[in-house]
Scaffold this active site. Structure first.
Site, short mmCIF file in Angstrom:
data_model
loop_
_atom_site.label_atom_id
_atom_site.label_comp_id
_atom_site.label_asym_id
_atom_site.label_seq_id
_atom_site.Cartn_x
_atom_site.Cartn_y
_atom_site.Cartn_z
N GLU A 157 0.81 -1.22 0.00
CA GLU A 157 0.00 0.00 0.00
C GLU A 157 0.85 1.28 0.00
O GLU A 157 0.71 2.13 0.89
CB GLU A 157 -0.97 -0.02 1.19
CG GLU A 157 -1.92 -1.21 1.12
CD GLU A 157 -2.86 -1.33 2.31
OE1 GLU A 157 -2.76 -0.49 3.24
OE2 GLU A 157 -3.69 -2.25 2.32
N ASN A 198 1.88 -4.33 -3.62
CA ASN A 198 0.50 -4.70 -3.35
C ASN A 198 -0.27 -3.46 -2.89
O ASN A 198 0.24 -2.69 -2.07
CB ASN A 198 0.48 -5.77 -2.25
CG ASN A 198 -0.88 -6.40 -2.02
OD1 ASN A 198 -1.48 -6.93 -2.95
ND2 ASN A 198 -1.37 -6.36 -0.79
N HIS A 234 -10.59 -5.37 -2.39
CA HIS A 234 -11.60 -5.22 -1.34
C HIS A 234 -12.74 -4.39 -1.94
O HIS A 234 -12.71 -3.16 -1.92
CB HIS A 234 -11.01 -4.51 -0.12
CG HIS A 234 -9.96 -5.30 0.58
ND1 HIS A 234 -10.22 -6.52 1.16
CD2 HIS A 234 -8.64 -5.04 0.82
CE1 HIS A 234 -9.11 -6.98 1.73
NE2 HIS A 234 -8.14 -6.11 1.52
N GLU A 262 -6.49 -10.10 -2.03
CA GLU A 262 -7.24 -9.98 -0.78
C GLU A 262 -8.74 -9.83 -1.05
O GLU A 262 -9.41 -9.00 -0.45
CB GLU A 262 -6.72 -8.79 0.03
CG GLU A 262 -5.23 -8.84 0.32
CD GLU A 262 -4.71 -7.66 1.13
OE1 GLU A 262 -5.53 -6.96 1.78
OE2 GLU A 262 -3.49 -7.43 1.14
N ASP A 264 -12.57 -9.62 -1.25
CA ASP A 264 -13.86 -9.74 -0.58
C ASP A 264 -14.79 -8.70 -1.19
O ASP A 264 -14.36 -7.82 -1.95
CB ASP A 264 -13.78 -9.64 0.95
CG ASP A 264 -12.95 -8.46 1.46
OD1 ASP A 264 -12.96 -7.39 0.81
OD2 ASP A 264 -12.29 -8.61 2.51
#
Length: 472
Positions: A157, A198, A234, A262, A264
């Site tokens: 990040e 990432n 996300h 990651e 979701d």
């Protein structure tokens, strides 16, 4: 070191394995598990675990039966691994690595350098000491896990939403060069690990992903051994970017791997049946996008089920963000993911993009083989990605197909998916792959390709299927 690590975690692994054998949840037949279907496509399907998960027999049952890649949720982050300067603690991470090894799961190392979950002593260092502290941390951790991780999120990040780099402790001390230094340091410690950057909100084409794209171009030009870009993914329900596939393709065109790291898809609670169906569509789109890109190596969900998801604790009023409910039973998103991977009950050819133009039905012979074609082109600089959906609007099934179209002058196909393309320029024939040659009446298949262009990125003016013209 490795044997000692396994021995130290043996009790945790043994108890988790035993619990899993007593209460193993298998929501689908073995031949339709996510991991087996993904492996059949040359991909992986992973999950994230934290150490406390290993005592939950139901969670363990799902994790070991469905996933073949494991990302430690917290156990490899700086605040756990080096809570005070020079004092390292790898026990929690070792336990998860041992669990993964005992269940034939590979490991994504997460992460080495991040502005968050960073112990206060790092931020308190004089600026002239930060580089040495970072290099020592990266070297020590990457060396400890050398040969045991598939990849590292070396820097996590690093970007602001506008595509500029965060002014964190590392940037403030070292400037933009801290990222190249961290990657080179990790590579020296573990030359065989794939090294990633990432971040979140870089899944589609936007200012933040443009910043990442420019950064990795610069790193590659400098000879920095970056191997991939992680798209955290996300998502909020119904907001998977329509440019996600094109974005993956442009990173892949640089020679980098891409991964959904990651995943979701959070829903405002309570989740309705319509919400869960939309979530299924979102998951299918993400999986299909990855399948369409050769260098997309796999998809990892963040957590196993809704009961262990981080979403409710981070986003008030939201939850139900994974493929499994509070009881670890599969939701429509699980079925949609299985179908997207080519499992029972579905097809792997769902279209990942919203068409910008579509045709009307065209008549024609061929036993009722009327066809409809829609296509969308996403272009940048000297490259483009084109996605084509072929629909059978006739009364008879198409069994084996050849789609003919002419590329604009200056366009040359460099790679494609779901079909064989020949030649690479001029009038091109796309011939079905072994798995998508049949199109039922009312059904469709999606194909696509990446091409270079010299200024003209226009879509083909016409398409014909098995000799019959399709309006477009």
């Amino acid at each position: 070191m490795h044997n000692r690590r396994l021995a130290a975690a043996l009790a945790v692994v043994a108890s988790a394995a035993l619990a899993g054998s007593l209460a193993l949840v298998r929501p689908a037949a073995a031949d339709t598990s996510l991991k087996q279907l993904a492996e059949g496509k040359g991909k992986y399907f992973g999950t994230a675990l934290v150490q406390s998960n290993l005592s939950n027999s139901t969670l363990v049952g799902v994790a070991t039966s469905q996933f073949d890649m494991m990302t430690p949720g917290n156990e490899m982050k700086w605040d756990t691994t080096e809570p005070s300067n020079g004092s390292f603690n790898f026990g929690p991470g070792d336990a998860l690595v041992a669990f993964a090894q005992a269940h034939s799961m590979r490991v994504r190392g997460h992460n080495l350098v991040w502005h968050s979950q960073l112990p206060g002593w790092v931020s308190s260092l004089p600026s002239n000491q930060v580089q040495a502290a970072m290099e020592t941390h990266v070297t020590t951790e990457a060396t400890h896990y050398k040969g045991e991780v598939y990849s590292w999120d070396v820097v996590n990040e690093p970007f602001n939403e506008d595509g500029t780099l965060r002014q964190d402790a590392f940037y403030n001390a070292m400037g933009t060069g801290y990222i190249a230094d961290a990657i080179r340091t990790a590579h020296a410690a573990d030359p065989n690990a794939k090294l990633y950057l990432n971040d979140y909100n870089i899944e589609g084409e936007n200012a933040k992903s443009n910043g990442m794209y420019s950064l990795v171009q610069s790193l590659l030009a400098q000879g920095v051994p970056i191997g991939g870009v992680g798209l955290e993914s996300h998502f909020i329900l119904g907001q998977v970017p329509s440019t996600m596939l094109a974005n993956m393709q442009r990173f892949a065109a640089l020679g980098l791997d891409v991964a959904v790291t990651e995943l979701d898809d959070r829903i405002q609670l309570p989740a309705s049946s319509a919400n869960l169906q939309q979530q299924a569509t979102d998951y299918s789109t993400v999986v299909s996008d990855c399948l369409a890109v050769t260098r997309c190596v796999g998809v990892s969900q963040w957590g196993v089920g809704d009961a262990d998801s981080w979403i409710p604790g981070a986003f008030s009023g939201y939850g139900a963000a994974t493929m499994y409910d509070q009881n670890y039973q599969p939701k429509p998103a699980y079925t949609a993911s299985v179908n997207a991977l080519g499992g029972s009950g579905g097809s792997s050819s769902s279209s990942p993009s919203t068409p910008t133009s579509s045709s009307s039905s065209s008549g024609g012979g061929g036993g009722g083989a009327a066809c409809k074609v829609s296509d969308t082109v996403d272009a940048w600089n000297t490259g483009l990605t084109e996605n084509i959906t072929i629909s059978d609007t006739g009364s008879a099934a198409v069994n084996g197909w050849r789609l003919v179209f002419t590329l604009a002058p200056g366009q040359t196909i460099t790679n494609g998916w779901n079909a064989t393309y020949s030649p690479s320029s001029g009038q091109v024939t796309a011939t079905n792959a072994s798995y998508d040659g049949a199109i039922a009446p009312g059904g469709s298949v999606s194909i696509g390709f990446q091409a270079t262009h010299t200024g003209n990125a226009a879509a083909p003016a016409s398409f014909s299927l098995n000799g019959q013209a399709c309006s477009s």
